[in-house]
Design an enzyme around this catalytic site. Structure first.
Site, PDB file in Angstrom:
ATOM      1  N   SER A 103      -5.043  12.439 -24.756  1.00  0.00           N
ATOM      2  CA  SER A 103      -5.338  12.849 -23.358  1.00  0.00           C
ATOM      3  C   SER A 103      -6.038  12.715 -22.852  1.00  0.00           C
ATOM      4  O   SER A 103      -5.534  12.487 -21.449  1.00  0.00           O
ATOM      5  CB  SER A 103      -5.473  14.558 -23.618  1.00  0.00           C
ATOM      6  OG  SER A 103      -5.452  15.151 -23.880  1.00  0.00           O
ATOM      7  N   HIS A 121       1.646   9.734 -25.389  1.00  0.00           N
ATOM      8  CA  HIS A 121       1.543  11.331 -24.611  1.00  0.00           C
ATOM      9  C   HIS A 121       1.731  11.689 -25.349  1.00  0.00           C
ATOM     10  O   HIS A 121       2.639  11.913 -24.322  1.00  0.00           O
ATOM     11  CB  HIS A 121      -0.090  10.516 -23.644  1.00  0.00           C
ATOM     12  CG  HIS A 121      -0.506  12.038 -23.574  1.00  0.00           C
ATOM     13  ND1 HIS A 121      -0.701  12.230 -21.813  1.00  0.00           N
ATOM     14  CD2 HIS A 121      -0.956  13.105 -23.743  1.00  0.00           C
ATOM     15  CE1 HIS A 121      -2.253  13.082 -21.510  1.00  0.00           C
ATOM     16  NE2 HIS A 121      -2.050  13.683 -23.217  1.00  0.00           N
ATOM     17  N   GLU A 151       4.137  10.240 -22.220  1.00  0.00           N
ATOM     18  CA  GLU A 151       3.545   9.149 -21.227  1.00  0.00           C
ATOM     19  C   GLU A 151       2.761   7.556 -22.098  1.00  0.00           C
ATOM     20  O   GLU A 151       2.420   7.823 -22.592  1.00  0.00           O
ATOM     21  CB  GLU A 151       1.973   9.534 -20.242  1.00  0.00           C
ATOM     22  CG  GLU A 151       1.606   8.584 -19.984  1.00  0.00           C
ATOM     23  CD  GLU A 151       0.299   9.431 -18.891  1.00  0.00           C
ATOM     24  OE1 GLU A 151      -0.455  10.625 -19.801  1.00  0.00           O
ATOM     25  OE2 GLU A 151       0.313   9.757 -17.190  1.00  0.00           O
ATOM     26  N   ASN A 198      -3.365  13.649 -16.584  1.00  0.00           N
ATOM     27  CA  ASN A 198      -4.979  14.147 -16.341  1.00  0.00           C
ATOM     28  C   ASN A 198      -5.210  13.948 -15.208  1.00  0.00           C
ATOM     29  O   ASN A 198      -6.212  14.408 -14.537  1.00  0.00           O
ATOM     30  CB  ASN A 198      -5.459  14.417 -17.378  1.00  0.00           C
ATOM     31  CG  ASN A 198      -5.332  14.807 -18.299  1.00  0.00           C
ATOM     32  OD1 ASN A 198      -4.833  15.599 -18.501  1.00  0.00           O
ATOM     33  ND2 ASN A 198      -5.458  13.943 -19.275  1.00  0.00           N
TER      34      ASN A 198
HETATM   35  N1  LIG Z   1      -2.931  20.394 -27.537  1.00  0.00           N
HETATM   36  C1  LIG Z   1      -2.804  20.329 -26.423  1.00  0.00           C
HETATM   37  O1  LIG Z   1      -2.002  20.661 -25.808  1.00  0.00           O
HETATM   38  C2  LIG Z   1      -2.508  18.715 -26.040  1.00  0.00           C
HETATM   39  C3  LIG Z   1      -1.053  17.463 -25.211  1.00  0.00           C
HETATM   40  C4  LIG Z   1      -1.483  16.248 -25.034  1.00  0.00           C
HETATM   41  C5  LIG Z   1      -2.287  15.888 -25.807  1.00  0.00           C
HETATM   42  N2  LIG Z   1      -3.454  16.558 -26.715  1.00  0.00           N
HETATM   43  C6  LIG Z   1      -4.612  15.917 -27.873  1.00  0.00           C
HETATM   44  O2  LIG Z   1      -3.787  16.106 -28.719  1.00  0.00           O
HETATM   45  C7  LIG Z   1      -4.866  15.717 -29.862  1.00  0.00           C
HETATM   46  C8  LIG Z   1      -4.520  16.513 -30.742  1.00  0.00           C
HETATM   47  O3  LIG Z   1      -4.860  17.611 -30.374  1.00  0.00           O
HETATM   48  P1  LIG Z   1      -4.169  19.190 -31.332  1.00  0.00           P
HETATM   49  O4  LIG Z   1      -4.264  20.386 -29.639  1.00  0.00           O
HETATM   50  O5  LIG Z   1      -3.246  18.898 -31.851  1.00  0.00           O
HETATM   51  O6  LIG Z   1      -5.455  19.532 -31.726  1.00  0.00           O
HETATM   52  P2  LIG Z   1      -5.438  20.543 -32.835  1.00  0.00           P
HETATM   53  O7  LIG Z   1      -6.878  20.794 -32.941  1.00  0.00           O
HETATM   54  O8  LIG Z   1      -4.978  21.578 -32.885  1.00  0.00           O
HETATM   55  O9  LIG Z   1      -5.098  19.544 -33.828  1.00  0.00           O
HETATM   56  C9  LIG Z   1      -6.288  18.715 -35.030  1.00  0.00           C
HETATM   57  C10 LIG Z   1      -5.861  18.253 -35.710  1.00  0.00           C
HETATM   58  O10 LIG Z   1      -6.652  16.947 -36.337  1.00  0.00           O
HETATM   59  C11 LIG Z   1      -6.530  17.350 -37.811  1.00  0.00           C
HETATM   60  N3  LIG Z   1      -8.150  16.253 -38.133  1.00  0.00           N
HETATM   61  C12 LIG Z   1      -9.193  16.328 -37.557  1.00  0.00           C
HETATM   62  N4  LIG Z   1      -9.818  15.453 -38.267  1.00  0.00           N
HETATM   63  C13 LIG Z   1      -9.116  14.287 -39.049  1.00  0.00           C
HETATM   64  C14 LIG Z   1      -9.310  12.886 -39.187  1.00  0.00           C
HETATM   65  N5  LIG Z   1     -10.115  12.971 -39.542  1.00  0.00           N
HETATM   66  N6  LIG Z   1      -7.857  13.241 -40.436  1.00  0.00           N
HETATM   67  C15 LIG Z   1      -7.141  14.122 -39.962  1.00  0.00           C
HETATM   68  N7  LIG Z   1      -6.496  14.562 -39.186  1.00  0.00           N
HETATM   69  C16 LIG Z   1      -7.714  15.054 -39.086  1.00  0.00           C
HETATM   70  C17 LIG Z   1      -7.286  18.690 -37.982  1.00  0.00           C
HETATM   71  O11 LIG Z   1      -7.123  18.720 -39.625  1.00  0.00           O
HETATM   72  C18 LIG Z   1      -6.072  19.007 -37.250  1.00  0.00           C
HETATM   73  O12 LIG Z   1      -5.468  19.963 -37.747  1.00  0.00           O
HETATM   74  C19 LIG Z   1      -5.610  15.299 -29.199  1.00  0.00           C
HETATM   75  O13 LIG Z   1      -6.232  14.301 -29.052  1.00  0.00           O
HETATM   76  C20 LIG Z   1      -5.491  15.660 -27.941  1.00  0.00           C
HETATM   77  O14 LIG Z   1      -6.030  15.581 -27.226  1.00  0.00           O
HETATM   78  C21 LIG Z   1      -2.855  17.548 -26.926  1.00  0.00           C
END
Ligand SMILES: NC(=O)c1ccc[n+]([C@@H]2O[C@H](COP(=O)([O-])OP(=O)(O)OC[C@H]3O[C@@H](n4cnc5c(N)ncnc54)[C@H](O)[C@@H]3O)[C@@H](O)[C@H]2O)c1
Length: 284
Positions: free
Chosen positions: A118, A139, A151, A189
């Site tokens: 993000s 994104h 995005e 953002n």
């Molecule tokens: N949640 C949202 O609304 C949203 C929206 C757009 C973008 N994002 C982006 O998406 C990404 C993930 O966010 P999320 O909300 O799904 O997070 P989340 O915490 O739900 O999931 C993250 C996952 O990554 C895994 N992980 C951590 N370290 C790891 C590694 N070294 N190797 C493999 N897996 C690993 C964790 O075990 C977990 O299952 C982030 O970069 C976030 O900024 C999130």
């Protein structure tokens, strides 16, 4: 050409991306650090597909076929044949640095490495690899199966060819790709977070109640929810982290995080996920 679509991280976003890719017909390799996280991701995918079955938008047989196209793994070596890997791990530079170095080693020379970050610089992620020309931002929005937008962010070294392939792939996933350059907060953002931060300033200064602020933006601007509710849904820690990225990246005081936002994060009032943010939420 292989049609393995790799996804790293089986959390909220990774599970959604894996689901959409499998639904579009790709064979997906979904990787995470432990089986329990993969099981949680697969259960979220199962539930989401079941809702589609219940609404008669998908047959039971199609659901089983989509699930069968997703293979879970804890080993990045399973990306050796992937044409793309989309990274959706925790939003921390240290974690993403480790993952990008591993992906660089594990993937073919011509594989695309996309990040769902993000706020972290795509140029910085690209520079960690030997193939920065093939590193790009994809994104997706939450919830991934529902939201149309991807995005697409070009890093400093991302080539037109990588961009074109990523754009075409996003369309194959049934999404609408829109492009921007690598810049703090990208477009989504950079525009959204200062609006949320300003709403928090208005609350902090006592200009209006939380209900008034949210109601004015919801009813007056036709937003689906008010900015304070949205902040609670996103997570106040995430909002603060993104404001800090904008502030550091532009060095402009207009992006300073509201002290009330900092105070809430310090108190552990992180929004819906912690049961309290600008509103209170019952235990689910
Ligand atoms: N949640 C949202 O609304 C949203 C929206 C757009 C973008 N994002 C982006 O998406 C990404 C993930 O966010 P999320 O909300 O799904 O997070 P989340 O915490 O739900 O999931 C993250 C996952 O990554 C895994 N992980 C951590 N370290 C790891 C590694 N070294 N190797 C493999 N897996 C690993 C964790 O075990 C977990 O299952 C982030 O970069 C976030 O900024 C999130």
């Amino acid at each position: 050409m292989s049609n393995i679509f790799g996804v790293v991280g089986s959390g909220t976003m990774g599970a959604g991306i894996a689901q959409v890719a499998a639904r579009a017909g790709f064979s997906v390799a979904l990787q995470d650090v432990a089986e329990e996280f993969l099981a949680r991701g697969m259960s979220a995918i199962d539930k989401s597909l079941q809702r589609e079955v219940d609404k008669e938008r998908l047959s039971g047989e199609e659901k089983r076929a989509v699930l069968a196209r997703i293979k879970t793994t804890t080993d990045v070596a399973d990306f050796s044949d992937a044409f793309i890997v989309v990274e959706a791990v925790t939003e921390e530079l240290g974690v993403k640095t480790k993952v990008f170095r591993l992906l660089d080693e594990a993937t073919k020379a011509d594989a695309i490495l996309a990040s769902n970050t993000s706020s972290i610089s795509i140029t910085k992620l690209g520079a960690l690899t030997r193939k920065p020309a093939q590193v790009i931002g994809m994104h997706f929005m939450n919830p991934v199966p529902v939201m149309k937008l991807v995005e697409i962010i070009r890093g400093a070294a991302t080539t037109d060819e990588t961009y074109e392939k990523t754009r075409a792939l996003s369309e194959k996933l049934g999404k609408l790709p829109l492009e921007c350059r690598d810049s703090p907060g990208f477009i989504s953002n950079r525009v959204l977070m200062p609006m949320i931060n300003e709403a928090i300033f208005a609350l902090y200064e006592g200009v209006a109640t939380r209900e008034s602020i949210d109601g004015i933006m919801k009813l007056g601007m036709n937003h689906p929810m008010g900015p304070l509710t949205l902040a609670d849904f996103i997570g106040l820690d995430v909002c603060l982290a993104i404001m800090n990225v904008l502030h550091d990246g532009f060095g402009d005081s207009k992006y300073r995080a509201c002290p009330l936002l900092r105070r809430y994060v310090d108190a552990g009032w992180l929004g819906k996920k912690s049961g309290r943010g600008f509103y209170e939420y019952g235990k689910e």
